[in-house]
Design a protein around this motif. Sequence first.
Motif, PDB file in Angstrom:
ATOM      1  N   MET A  10      -6.966  -1.385  30.955  1.00  0.00           N
ATOM      2  CA  MET A  10      -5.534  -1.600  30.739  1.00  0.00           C
ATOM      3  C   MET A  10      -5.283  -2.898  29.968  1.00  0.00           C
ATOM      4  O   MET A  10      -4.388  -2.944  29.127  1.00  0.00           O
ATOM      5  N   PHE A  65      -4.064  -4.138  12.277  1.00  0.00           N
ATOM      6  CA  PHE A  65      -2.605  -4.057  12.367  1.00  0.00           C
ATOM      7  C   PHE A  65      -1.891  -4.868  11.294  1.00  0.00           C
ATOM      8  O   PHE A  65      -0.691  -5.120  11.417  1.00  0.00           O
ATOM      9  N   ASN A  85       6.507  -3.405  14.291  1.00  0.00           N
ATOM     10  CA  ASN A  85       7.619  -2.483  14.418  1.00  0.00           C
ATOM     11  C   ASN A  85       8.900  -3.160  14.898  1.00  0.00           C
ATOM     12  O   ASN A  85       9.898  -2.500  15.125  1.00  0.00           O
ATOM     13  N   ARG A  99      -4.313   5.167   3.951  1.00  0.00           N
ATOM     14  CA  ARG A  99      -3.738   4.052   3.195  1.00  0.00           C
ATOM     15  C   ARG A  99      -4.472   3.840   1.882  1.00  0.00           C
ATOM     16  O   ARG A  99      -5.697   3.860   1.833  1.00  0.00           O
ATOM     17  N   LEU A 107       2.753   3.752   8.600  1.00  0.00           N
ATOM     18  CA  LEU A 107       1.521   3.272   9.210  1.00  0.00           C
ATOM     19  C   LEU A 107       1.793   2.475  10.488  1.00  0.00           C
ATOM     20  O   LEU A 107       1.085   2.612  11.488  1.00  0.00           O
ATOM     21  N   ASN A 108       2.822   1.636  10.459  1.00  0.00           N
ATOM     22  CA  ASN A 108       3.125   0.822  11.639  1.00  0.00           C
ATOM     23  C   ASN A 108       3.563   1.683  12.813  1.00  0.00           C
ATOM     24  O   ASN A 108       3.142   1.458  13.951  1.00  0.00           O
ATOM     25  N   SER A 109       4.409   2.662  12.536  1.00  0.00           N
ATOM     26  CA  SER A 109       4.916   3.460  13.660  1.00  0.00           C
ATOM     27  C   SER A 109       3.819   4.347  14.246  1.00  0.00           C
ATOM     28  O   SER A 109       3.783   4.558  15.450  1.00  0.00           O
ATOM     29  N   SER A 145      -3.971   4.249  30.276  1.00  0.00           N
ATOM     30  CA  SER A 145      -4.676   3.177  30.999  1.00  0.00           C
ATOM     31  C   SER A 145      -3.896   2.757  32.243  1.00  0.00           C
ATOM     32  O   SER A 145      -4.474   2.317  33.229  1.00  0.00           O
ATOM     33  N   GLU A 173      -2.216   5.475  24.591  1.00  0.00           N
ATOM     34  CA  GLU A 173      -3.407   4.987  25.281  1.00  0.00           C
ATOM     35  C   GLU A 173      -3.038   4.008  26.392  1.00  0.00           C
ATOM     36  O   GLU A 173      -3.650   4.005  27.466  1.00  0.00           O
ATOM     37  N   TYR A 174      -2.035   3.200  26.127  1.00  0.00           N
ATOM     38  CA  TYR A 174      -1.597   2.234  27.132  1.00  0.00           C
ATOM     39  C   TYR A 174      -1.075   2.968  28.369  1.00  0.00           C
ATOM     40  O   TYR A 174      -1.366   2.592  29.503  1.00  0.00           O
ATOM     41  N   SER A 183       0.496  -3.637  18.156  1.00  0.00           N
ATOM     42  CA  SER A 183       1.093  -2.543  17.382  1.00  0.00           C
ATOM     43  C   SER A 183       2.613  -2.667  17.349  1.00  0.00           C
ATOM     44  O   SER A 183       3.255  -2.234  16.388  1.00  0.00           O
ATOM     45  N   GLU A 193      -5.812  -2.105  26.321  1.00  0.00           N
ATOM     46  CA  GLU A 193      -4.746  -1.257  25.775  1.00  0.00           C
ATOM     47  C   GLU A 193      -3.424  -2.017  25.700  1.00  0.00           C
ATOM     48  O   GLU A 193      -2.654  -1.855  24.755  1.00  0.00           O
ATOM     49  N   TYR A 235       0.831  -1.197   0.000  1.00  0.00           N
ATOM     50  CA  TYR A 235       0.000   0.000   0.000  1.00  0.00           C
ATOM     51  C   TYR A 235       0.875   1.260   0.000  1.00  0.00           C
ATOM     52  O   TYR A 235       2.030   1.227   0.400  1.00  0.00           O
ATOM     53  N   GLU A 270      -1.286   3.558  20.230  1.00  0.00           N
ATOM     54  CA  GLU A 270      -1.481   2.505  21.228  1.00  0.00           C
ATOM     55  C   GLU A 270      -0.601   2.739  22.447  1.00  0.00           C
ATOM     56  O   GLU A 270      -1.009   2.484  23.577  1.00  0.00           O
ATOM     57  N   HIS A 271       0.600   3.218  22.207  1.00  0.00           N
ATOM     58  CA  HIS A 271       1.503   3.492  23.322  1.00  0.00           C
ATOM     59  C   HIS A 271       0.883   4.540  24.254  1.00  0.00           C
ATOM     60  O   HIS A 271       0.792   4.354  25.460  1.00  0.00           O
ATOM     61  N   TYR A 301      -1.431  -2.605  22.308  1.00  0.00           N
ATOM     62  CA  TYR A 301      -0.068  -2.068  22.240  1.00  0.00           C
ATOM     63  C   TYR A 301       0.906  -3.159  21.796  1.00  0.00           C
ATOM     64  O   TYR A 301       1.792  -2.911  20.964  1.00  0.00           O
ATOM     65  N   HIS A 317       9.312   7.916  19.741  1.00  0.00           N
ATOM     66  CA  HIS A 317       8.426   7.419  18.694  1.00  0.00           C
ATOM     67  C   HIS A 317       8.544   8.332  17.474  1.00  0.00           C
ATOM     68  O   HIS A 317       8.764   9.530  17.604  1.00  0.00           O
ATOM     69  N   ARG A 371       0.528   3.705  14.270  1.00  0.00           N
ATOM     70  CA  ARG A 371      -0.399   2.881  15.043  1.00  0.00           C
ATOM     71  C   ARG A 371       0.193   2.614  16.415  1.00  0.00           C
ATOM     72  O   ARG A 371      -0.510   2.591  17.426  1.00  0.00           O
ATOM     73  N   MET A 372       1.509   2.420  16.463  1.00  0.00           N
ATOM     74  CA  MET A 372       2.142   2.161  17.753  1.00  0.00           C
ATOM     75  C   MET A 372       2.136   3.399  18.638  1.00  0.00           C
ATOM     76  O   MET A 372       1.938   3.276  19.849  1.00  0.00           O
TER      77      MET A 372
END
Lengths: 399, 399
Positions: free
Chosen positions: B136, B188, B150, A62, A131-133, A146, A142-143, B146, B139, A41, A139-140, B143, A126, A135-136
Amino acid sequence: MGLPKIVVLGAGYGGLMTVSGLQKQLNHQEAEITLVNQNPYHYVTTKLHEPAAGTLSPEYARVPIKSVVDTNKVRFVEDRVTGFDPDKKEVYLENASDPLTYDDLVFALGANTETFGAKGVLENAHLINNLNSVRMIREHMEYMFSQYQNTEEKRDDLITIVVGGAGFTGIEYIGELVDRIPKLCREFDIPRDQVRLISIEAAPTALPGFDKELVDYAVQYLEERGVEFRLSTPIEEVTTDGVVLKGGEEIKAATVVWTCGVRGNSLLEEAGLETMRGRIKVDEYLRAPGYENLYVIGDNSLIINPENERPYPPTAQMATQQGETLAKNLVAALRGGSPAPFEFSLKGTLASLGRGSAIGVVGNKKLFGFSASVMKRLNDWRWFYLLGGLSLMMKKAKF
Amino acid sequence: MGLPKIVVLGAGYGGLMTVSGLQKQLNHQEAEITLVNQNPYHYVTTKLHEPAAGTLSPEYARVPIKSVVDTNKVRFVEDRVTGFDPDKKEVYLENASDPLTYDDLVFALGANTETFGAKGVLENAHLINNLNSVRMIREHMEYMFSQYQNTEEKRDDLITIVVGGAGFTGIEYIGELVDRIPKLCREFDIPRDQVRLISIEAAPTALPGFDKELVDYAVQYLEERGVEFRLSTPIEEVTTDGVVLKGGEEIKAATVVWTCGVRGNSLLEEAGLETMRGRIKVDEYLRAPGYENLYVIGDNSLIINPENERPYPPTAQMATQQGETLAKNLVAALRGGSPAPFEFSLKGTLASLGRGSAIGVVGNKKLFGFSASVMKRLNDWRWFYLLGGLSLMMKKAKF
């Protein structure tokens, strides 16, 4: 004798515009066109700050390559380029034992991260790269949010976000965060004023090089929404705990996003070419010095702006125009015509500040706020239109 | 003389049903009712496996206490109980300097995690315990997904999920994962068959104590969707890398969720009360032995099933019925009447297997698949109806 072989490396703005121009203008028997890209893509680099913040689905950014490339005319190779030899005219791929050979090579692989000598960037920060980085990143972040409620001591660093660099990408990213953080706070029961958003910039101003009135507007807009700016403040190191600033001050932050800039792709230096900050100073036909058949476009090409004698910043706009010109020139060359020199024409510059606002210059006109944001959106759509016509544009417009 | 003081600790199923019964039946001048809970909301424990998997918003599982408690009749104290003294009739709170005093205490604080002697559970495993812990889990899992793309080496442990315990919660959670994982994989760009979902159970069967035909249905349903079962396999240790099974085999997994069971709240033992696996064997009026005015309900109460001489498993159904009976008995005592003994009446048991399927027994009827899943949903709604009437039920039904 076989057909002339044109190999295009990279399906970013520049690579795709080249391929798109070639497949429109060439007939079957004129050339063998190969496009190499490590993903199946294309991703819209200028939109990556949005999925990185979580304000937009990564799917918006994408486009499947097979949906925009005519596979009757173009062979698509999904692989990673590990190197090339401009003298042997060979390209080396990760998963192919034989090299790709070419008559004309278009190098459009995009840039690498510029660390400006700061330590720990590639290990601990980061990057808004692909796209992969992104998305991480989302998520990072948000993690970390949390985790905040699950720690006895409610560690503030878990909900502190440092954005290194207040250039274009850094400002656009923090603009998205300004939209996203209140929602995240509601989701995780965290008071908004506990969260810190810190923009750190080595230059004495945000958006260096931009019109002052627009910069002031952007900074005020973001400050009113809780962004802290630290200007004239180079980052010396990114650690696992946060960042260390010049002078020794440490800011603890579980999320550090580095947007300080890019340099040319290391494959160019590895191939023995002379570069400036990794970029190739191309001639007026976008060729690397000394190589008739090696074209370098996009973030890896260096072109001097005659008005101020400084290099144009690498942008999608630049890459797109280069791809268009290059496709025409390649077709002309195949047909015995002469190439036209490349001239960059700046249509405008727009930086978004989240969903509802933006700043920019279009023609001679300064734009602020919502109208700039609409222009920015139209500009995104224009790219999808160029790539995949009305149907792709309509599909993306639905997001 | 002041009014009799009834203090209810915990706003779970048991605590809220007690308060709800009291506020319906009592007039203003009959008692001073205090409800203590560490959050300003009730959460629906039996639904937590869904936000933990990411198939449902945590907001579905949350009900603000002020929306269901009549604050004219009940004083709500948002605080954490740190201990109590059943002889002094005092309750100690984290953020209050003076203890709460009571005439009648309802201990309904819910259970603690049972580790069964496995090492590292509380340090390294995730728990489906409350709203914060399940947000958590979700997430954390995302994570890890994701990160997979990477890492250069595509580490399989990042997309391996171990669920410790194939009891009720473990099976319901893995049922949700079976629905969620294909979506996460698309999000992902991870092939579904790369992801491992492993259910590990010490007993020789999944869902120990359940009807064999229903267990077989559930296991087959989950296996067909890619779940690996490891039965008769106790977990010896949860590490930062995964789990170590009895015999020494190690399974590397970045996400380990522990659902092996619960034990009584440690505050009971700390108060000097005699417990069995942390639970209090209450008398027929739900009182702790030796204390006329200390009622223990929900996960902390131990009641023997006369049919098989074994303790009833702690369930929401049990806690709800106890709360209803207890409220009536407290009212009767205030008015000089006599209390009625508590008798548990099993209405049925339903375990969900993701969105579209479930198994269970209602009355004497076994239910499978979609019809069971509809029954399960109706059962959820019934709880919201009991709590907050039609309006709360309708609000939740919209999710």
